[in-house]
Write a protein that holds these residues in place. Sequence first.
Motif, PDB file in Angstrom:
ATOM      1  N   ARG A  48       0.835  -1.207   0.000  1.00 11.78           N
ATOM      2  CA  ARG A  48       0.000   0.000   0.000  1.00 11.78           C
ATOM      3  C   ARG A  48       0.870   1.258   0.000  1.00 11.78           C
ATOM      4  O   ARG A  48       0.525   2.265  -0.634  1.00 11.78           O
ATOM      5  N   LYS A  49       1.981   1.210   0.711  1.00  9.79           N
ATOM      6  CA  LYS A  49       2.886   2.366   0.732  1.00  9.79           C
ATOM      7  C   LYS A  49       3.487   2.631  -0.655  1.00  9.79           C
ATOM      8  O   LYS A  49       3.729   3.786  -1.018  1.00  9.79           O
ATOM      9  N   ILE A  50       3.725   1.555  -1.396  1.00  3.51           N
ATOM     10  CA  ILE A  50       4.337   1.707  -2.723  1.00  3.51           C
ATOM     11  C   ILE A  50       3.314   2.144  -3.756  1.00  3.51           C
ATOM     12  O   ILE A  50       3.549   3.078  -4.532  1.00  3.51           O
ATOM     13  N   TRP A  51       2.163   1.463  -3.787  1.00  2.00           N
ATOM     14  CA  TRP A  51       1.162   1.700  -4.832  1.00  2.00           C
ATOM     15  C   TRP A  51       0.192   2.794  -4.404  1.00  2.00           C
ATOM     16  O   TRP A  51      -0.998   2.573  -4.229  1.00  2.00           O
ATOM     17  N   ARG A  52       0.694   3.989  -4.275  1.00  2.00           N
ATOM     18  CA  ARG A  52      -0.134   5.139  -3.904  1.00  2.00           C
ATOM     19  C   ARG A  52      -0.723   5.773  -5.171  1.00  2.00           C
ATOM     20  O   ARG A  52      -0.059   5.838  -6.213  1.00  2.00           O
ATOM     21  N   PRO A  53      -1.965   6.226  -5.119  1.00  2.00           N
ATOM     22  CA  PRO A  53      -2.614   6.803  -6.312  1.00  2.00           C
ATOM     23  C   PRO A  53      -1.836   7.954  -6.935  1.00  2.00           C
ATOM     24  O   PRO A  53      -1.766   8.072  -8.165  1.00  2.00           O
ATOM     25  N   GLY A  54      -1.250   8.811  -6.102  1.00  2.00           N
ATOM     26  CA  GLY A  54      -0.482   9.931  -6.644  1.00  2.00           C
ATOM     27  C   GLY A  54       0.716   9.459  -7.447  1.00  2.00           C
ATOM     28  O   GLY A  54       1.011   9.986  -8.533  1.00  2.00           O
ATOM     29  N   ASN A  55       1.448   8.448  -6.917  1.00  2.00           N
ATOM     30  CA  ASN A  55       2.586   7.898  -7.651  1.00  2.00           C
ATOM     31  C   ASN A  55       2.150   7.296  -8.987  1.00  2.00           C
ATOM     32  O   ASN A  55       2.791   7.500 -10.021  1.00  2.00           O
ATOM     33  N   ASP A 105      13.289   0.669 -26.196  1.00  2.00           N
ATOM     34  CA  ASP A 105      12.535   1.714 -25.503  1.00  2.00           C
ATOM     35  C   ASP A 105      11.667   1.128 -24.390  1.00  2.00           C
ATOM     36  O   ASP A 105      11.506   1.738 -23.325  1.00  2.00           O
ATOM     37  N   LEU A 106      11.105  -0.053 -24.627  1.00  2.00           N
ATOM     38  CA  LEU A 106      10.316  -0.710 -23.582  1.00  2.00           C
ATOM     39  C   LEU A 106      11.186  -1.057 -22.387  1.00  2.00           C
ATOM     40  O   LEU A 106      10.788  -0.853 -21.230  1.00  2.00           O
ATOM     41  N   ALA A 107      12.395  -1.572 -22.642  1.00  2.00           N
ATOM     42  CA  ALA A 107      13.290  -1.931 -21.547  1.00  2.00           C
ATOM     43  C   ALA A 107      13.665  -0.708 -20.703  1.00  2.00           C
ATOM     44  O   ALA A 107      13.685  -0.763 -19.468  1.00  2.00           O
ATOM     45  N   VAL A 108      13.959   0.400 -21.374  1.00  3.66           N
ATOM     46  CA  VAL A 108      14.299   1.633 -20.655  1.00  3.66           C
ATOM     47  C   VAL A 108      13.126   2.088 -19.792  1.00  3.66           C
ATOM     48  O   VAL A 108      13.295   2.473 -18.621  1.00  3.66           O
ATOM     49  N   TRP A 109      11.911   2.041 -20.357  1.00  2.20           N
ATOM     50  CA  TRP A 109      10.749   2.500 -19.593  1.00  2.20           C
ATOM     51  C   TRP A 109      10.463   1.574 -18.414  1.00  2.20           C
ATOM     52  O   TRP A 109      10.046   2.040 -17.343  1.00  2.20           O
ATOM     53  N   CYS A 110      10.678   0.276 -18.568  1.00  5.25           N
ATOM     54  CA  CYS A 110      10.469  -0.648 -17.453  1.00  5.25           C
ATOM     55  C   CYS A 110      11.359  -0.269 -16.266  1.00  5.25           C
ATOM     56  O   CYS A 110      10.902  -0.226 -15.121  1.00  5.25           O
ATOM     57  N   VAL A 111      12.627   0.000 -16.555  1.00  8.29           N
ATOM     58  CA  VAL A 111      13.549   0.385 -15.478  1.00  8.29           C
ATOM     59  C   VAL A 111      13.151   1.725 -14.876  1.00  8.29           C
ATOM     60  O   VAL A 111      13.084   1.893 -13.647  1.00  8.29           O
ATOM     61  N   LEU A 112      12.870   2.705 -15.742  1.00 10.36           N
ATOM     62  CA  LEU A 112      12.536   4.045 -15.266  1.00 10.36           C
ATOM     63  C   LEU A 112      11.248   4.045 -14.451  1.00 10.36           C
ATOM     64  O   LEU A 112      11.165   4.694 -13.396  1.00 10.36           O
ATOM     65  N   SER A 113      10.236   3.305 -14.898  1.00 13.53           N
ATOM     66  CA  SER A 113       8.953   3.296 -14.187  1.00 13.53           C
ATOM     67  C   SER A 113       9.086   2.632 -12.824  1.00 13.53           C
ATOM     68  O   SER A 113       8.440   3.061 -11.855  1.00 13.53           O
ATOM     69  N   ILE A 114       9.925   1.609 -12.713  1.00 13.14           N
ATOM     70  CA  ILE A 114      10.136   0.963 -11.406  1.00 13.14           C
ATOM     71  C   ILE A 114      10.841   1.921 -10.443  1.00 13.14           C
ATOM     72  O   ILE A 114      10.511   1.993  -9.250  1.00 13.14           O
ATOM     73  N   VAL A 115      11.821   2.652 -10.962  1.00 16.38           N
ATOM     74  CA  VAL A 115      12.494   3.664 -10.127  1.00 16.38           C
ATOM     75  C   VAL A 115      11.482   4.701  -9.639  1.00 16.38           C
ATOM     76  O   VAL A 115      11.467   5.080  -8.461  1.00 16.38           O
ATOM     77  N   CYS A 122      11.062   4.870  -5.544  1.00 17.27           N
ATOM     78  CA  CYS A 122      11.813   5.945  -4.888  1.00 17.27           C
ATOM     79  C   CYS A 122      10.989   6.784  -3.912  1.00 17.27           C
ATOM     80  O   CYS A 122      11.462   7.101  -2.819  1.00 17.27           O
ATOM     81  N   PRO A 123       9.744   7.185  -4.262  1.00 22.03           N
ATOM     82  CA  PRO A 123       8.985   8.002  -3.295  1.00 22.03           C
ATOM     83  C   PRO A 123       8.788   7.321  -1.943  1.00 22.03           C
ATOM     84  O   PRO A 123       8.814   7.988  -0.898  1.00 22.03           O
ATOM     85  N   THR A 124       8.625   5.992  -1.962  1.00 18.00           N
ATOM     86  CA  THR A 124       8.445   5.280  -0.691  1.00 18.00           C
ATOM     87  C   THR A 124       9.701   5.353   0.153  1.00 18.00           C
ATOM     88  O   THR A 124       9.640   5.600   1.369  1.00 18.00           O
ATOM     89  N   LEU A 125      10.859   5.166  -0.468  1.00 17.65           N
ATOM     90  CA  LEU A 125      12.118   5.232   0.274  1.00 17.65           C
ATOM     91  C   LEU A 125      12.359   6.625   0.834  1.00 17.65           C
ATOM     92  O   LEU A 125      12.787   6.790   1.991  1.00 17.65           O
ATOM     93  N   VAL A 126      12.086   7.633   0.020  1.00 19.16           N
ATOM     94  CA  VAL A 126      12.286   9.021   0.472  1.00 19.16           C
ATOM     95  C   VAL A 126      11.313   9.360   1.597  1.00 19.16           C
ATOM     96  O   VAL A 126      11.690   9.999   2.602  1.00 19.16           O
ATOM     97  N   ARG A 127      10.062   8.929   1.445  1.00 15.91           N
ATOM     98  CA  ARG A 127       9.045   9.237   2.452  1.00 15.91           C
ATOM     99  C   ARG A 127       9.412   8.585   3.790  1.00 15.91           C
ATOM    100  O   ARG A 127       9.267   9.191   4.863  1.00 15.91           O
ATOM    101  N   ASP A 128       9.879   7.343   3.764  1.00 19.92           N
ATOM    102  CA  ASP A 128      10.281   6.670   5.007  1.00 19.92           C
ATOM    103  C   ASP A 128      11.450   7.389   5.673  1.00 19.92           C
ATOM    104  O   ASP A 128      11.500   7.510   6.908  1.00 19.92           O
ATOM    105  N   ARG A 129      12.389   7.871   4.847  1.00 16.95           N
ATOM    106  CA  ARG A 129      13.548   8.551   5.422  1.00 16.95           C
ATOM    107  C   ARG A 129      13.135   9.885   6.050  1.00 16.95           C
ATOM    108  O   ARG A 129      13.596  10.235   7.162  1.00 16.95           O
TER     109      ARG A 129
END
Length: 304
Positions: free
Chosen positions: A9-16, A205-215, A219-226
């Motif tokens: 739930r922390k990761i899959w936030r609607p805003g993200n 292009d799909l491979a690049v987007w897969c990596v970028l979208s996962i980041v 990332c917001p979850t890690l930053v928010r926890d910190r």
Amino acid sequence: MRLLAWELRKIWRPGNLAAILLLGAVYYWMFPQFYIEHFCNGPQSEAQFDLASDWVERYGPTLEPEERAELDEQMAGEITAFDTQITAIPEAAAAGLTDYKSFLSFRGDYLNGIRNTDGQADMDVEALLYRVYGGTNWYIIEEIQSTMELYDTQEEHNALVISGRKAEGQPEAMILREEQLAEPERAHGLLPDSVRESTREYGKDLAVWCVLSIVLLLCPTLVRDRLRRTRAMQWTSRRGRRVLNVQMGAALLSGLLLTLLNCAVYLGPFLATGALRFRDCPLVSVWPGTHPWFDWTYGQYLLA
């Protein structure tokens, strides 16, 4: 499981998700959309795609010597159709171009004149040529002729490539692989150049987007926890000190789900191009340009 569900739930936030969706739409419009919209980039590639589609349906994934003989009949039929089509173009009739032979002679004289004299192009003649190109089956005839020439000279071309690699002192493995690719059962595939090129670029292009979208998802979850000092609060309990493994599992599961979602979304436009009709074709084709190390079909390459 409750802790895993909470981390998800922390990761899959609607805003993200909204931000990822917006950036994904912009990314698709900027990069991979081109390779779908121009899957066959130009009239020559479109002609090659149409011809290869017809040949795969009639002959299968490779063009055998006995099937090659039928291309001469197809060429003759296309020239007959060209003779009919060019008579319907007023500009061609005014220039005395009434059939394929007269047009070929006119075009050859014009191009040779420019080449031999370093002269400038005559825009009126250029307009006439492209009017005929677009109003007839000229590109189909050119691709059939090119394919027949490549097929008939394929052994000579492969021999030159192999001898060139030997002369350059390239590794024995490369020379051996080149000899394997020159074998008739491998060398006569019908996979068009445009399909290989567009698939490769679209997949990159799909491979690049897969990596970028996962980041962007994690990332917001890690930053928010910190920022909220969540880790310090978790470490105050025995269960919280074991939360790192749960968080890693939630991150891996989220990355996998998002990758599958990305692939499903990108698969729709790709299937609409009709590329899967070549799924049984080997990656090495009559049209030169690829030297793969693996003997896969196009369909196996897509799965991999």
